[in-house]
Design a protein around this motif. Structure first.
Motif, short mmCIF file in Angstrom:
data_model
loop_
_atom_site.label_atom_id
_atom_site.label_comp_id
_atom_site.label_asym_id
_atom_site.label_seq_id
_atom_site.Cartn_x
_atom_site.Cartn_y
_atom_site.Cartn_z
N ASP A 44 1.26 16.25 -7.25
CA ASP A 44 0.76 14.88 -7.44
C ASP A 44 0.00 14.65 -8.49
OD1 ASP A 44 2.52 14.38 -5.36
OD2 ASP A 44 0.71 13.90 -3.69
N LEU A 81 -13.86 -1.35 3.19
CA LEU A 81 -13.57 0.22 2.65
C LEU A 81 -11.88 0.01 2.46
CD1 LEU A 81 -14.41 3.27 2.48
CD2 LEU A 81 -13.42 3.47 4.75
N LEU A 82 -11.31 -0.58 3.39
CA LEU A 82 -9.70 -0.67 3.17
C LEU A 82 -9.51 -1.14 1.95
CD1 LEU A 82 -8.56 -1.33 6.79
CD2 LEU A 82 -9.03 0.68 5.63
N LEU A 135 -7.22 12.42 -12.88
CA LEU A 135 -6.77 11.59 -11.83
C LEU A 135 -7.39 12.17 -10.28
CD1 LEU A 135 -5.04 9.30 -10.49
CD2 LEU A 135 -3.20 10.82 -10.42
N ASP A 174 0.54 6.76 -11.37
CA ASP A 174 0.21 8.07 -12.02
C ASP A 174 0.82 9.34 -10.91
OD1 ASP A 174 -0.69 6.69 -14.15
OD2 ASP A 174 -3.04 6.98 -12.92
N ILE A 175 0.60 8.88 -9.66
CA ILE A 175 0.94 10.07 -8.58
C ILE A 175 2.22 10.09 -8.54
CG2 ILE A 175 0.93 10.59 -6.18
CD1 ILE A 175 -2.05 9.57 -6.20
N ARG A 176 2.98 9.01 -8.84
CA ARG A 176 4.30 9.00 -8.45
C ARG A 176 5.31 9.56 -9.86
NH1 ARG A 176 4.40 4.04 -5.65
NH2 ARG A 176 4.11 3.09 -7.49
N LEU A 192 -13.26 8.32 -4.63
CA LEU A 192 -12.84 7.54 -3.87
C LEU A 192 -13.05 8.38 -2.27
CD1 LEU A 192 -10.98 5.26 -2.70
CD2 LEU A 192 -9.10 6.34 -2.56
N TRP A 230 -7.86 1.28 -5.31
CA TRP A 230 -7.45 2.33 -5.82
C TRP A 230 -6.11 2.82 -5.95
CZ3 TRP A 230 -5.47 7.58 -5.46
CH2 TRP A 230 -6.06 8.54 -6.25
N SER A 231 -5.28 2.71 -4.67
CA SER A 231 -4.06 2.97 -4.63
C SER A 231 -3.10 2.23 -5.62
CB SER A 231 -3.47 2.59 -3.27
OG SER A 231 -3.90 3.47 -2.28
N MET A 291 0.82 -1.26 0.06
CA MET A 291 0.01 -0.01 -0.05
C MET A 291 0.92 1.10 -0.02
SD MET A 291 -2.80 1.70 0.38
CE MET A 291 -3.96 0.30 0.94
N SER A 292 0.62 2.15 -0.91
CA SER A 292 1.28 3.18 -0.97
C SER A 292 1.05 4.46 -0.13
CB SER A 292 0.97 3.75 -2.43
OG SER A 292 1.59 5.44 -2.22
N TYR A 299 -4.25 -0.99 8.23
CA TYR A 299 -4.58 -1.76 6.89
C TYR A 299 -4.43 -3.15 7.20
CZ TYR A 299 -5.77 2.34 4.34
OH TYR A 299 -6.15 3.33 3.77
N VAL A 302 -0.36 7.67 -0.88
CA VAL A 302 -1.88 7.74 -1.04
C VAL A 302 -2.36 7.75 0.33
CG1 VAL A 302 -4.03 6.69 -1.83
CG2 VAL A 302 -1.99 6.66 -3.23
N TRP A 354 -18.88 6.34 3.96
CA TRP A 354 -18.65 5.20 4.96
C TRP A 354 -18.46 5.94 6.45
CZ3 TRP A 354 -15.58 3.69 9.11
CH2 TRP A 354 -15.63 2.24 9.38
N HIS A 385 -3.68 3.67 -9.05
CA HIS A 385 -3.46 5.06 -9.40
C HIS A 385 -2.14 5.60 -8.57
CE1 HIS A 385 -7.28 5.55 -11.22
NE2 HIS A 385 -7.66 5.04 -10.40
N ALA A 386 -1.40 4.80 -7.76
CA ALA A 386 -0.08 5.28 -7.25
C ALA A 386 0.73 5.66 -8.31
CB ALA A 386 0.25 4.34 -6.18
N GLN A 409 -11.27 -1.05 -0.94
CA GLN A 409 -11.57 -0.14 -2.10
C GLN A 409 -10.37 0.86 -2.06
OE1 GLN A 409 -15.25 1.79 -1.60
NE2 GLN A 409 -16.43 -0.35 -1.26
N ILE A 410 -9.86 1.23 -0.99
CA ILE A 410 -8.80 2.03 -0.93
C ILE A 410 -7.47 1.62 -1.55
CG2 ILE A 410 -7.29 3.60 0.59
CD1 ILE A 410 -9.54 3.72 2.51
N ARG A 411 -7.37 0.23 -1.24
CA ARG A 411 -5.92 -0.32 -1.59
C ARG A 411 -6.29 -0.55 -3.12
NH1 ARG A 411 -6.31 -5.16 1.37
NH2 ARG A 411 -5.50 -3.83 2.80
#
Lengths: 111, 111
Positions: free
Chosen positions: A53, B82-83, A75, B96-98, A82, B89-90, A1-2, B15, A5, A89, B93-94, B85-87
């Motif tokens: 970012d 929920l976690l 993005l 792209d952010i990097r 999200l 997404w990360s 996990m980044s 997480y 983010v 939630w 897209h991480a 979903q976040i994972r």
């Protein structure tokens, strides 16, 4: 996990600034009025992180005084979705968490 | 937006610990093996916060030595979704952010 983010998700201002940009382009002064309680320093800093970012695009118009507009990138719009899921939630479950915490605190006080 | 929930989302250990409890009940020692890199202190602390907030249930069996088992509550399972979903997404897209961040840094170095 980044970690990148996660850090972003931990910032209340990221939520509020991205939320304020959801309807479309905004000028700096509009942002400041829209995001309640944000200081100019924190607004500038948050916008800079989001721009770095790749979540927000800044456009400068060469007029006097200079006009600066901000808008979400693809993005950034994706992140807004999200954040919306997280907000839903939180609204649904934060009361349960608060109740559990209050009960836990009561237990400690009794013991 | 509840600060409570945001703080939780910002913790890498939340997480990992919630993820380790997803398959079902686990004993303390199993958790420690499952969650790579966690110190006993951090594991205990994370489990305490999750228990206090009603996300994890702890059961103590009166045997010698005492057996302690942890499992997700309904709310905890809900958080796990929920976690997840976040994972997702990360992971999507991480990169792209990097990339955006690297480009931004290059720009600064050139200027």
């Amino acid at each position: 996990m980044s970690h990148t983010v996660l850090e972003m998700l931990a910032s209340k201002w990221v939520y509020l600034v991205v939320g304020a940009l959801k309807p479309g382009k905004r000028r700096y002064g509009e942002m400041q009025r829209k995001v309640e309680g944000i200081t100019p320093k924190m607004l500038t800093q948050t916008l800079r992180v989001l721009e770095r970012d790749g979540l927000v695009r800044r456009e400068i118009f060469p007029v006097i005084p200079p006009r600066v507009e901000y808008e979400l990138t693809d993005l950034g719009r994706n992140l807004a979705d999200l954040l919306n899921q997280i907000r839903v939630w939180s609204e649904q479950h934060a009361p349960d968490i608060r109740d559990a915490r209050a009960r836990s605190l009561e237990g400690e006080l009794v013991v």
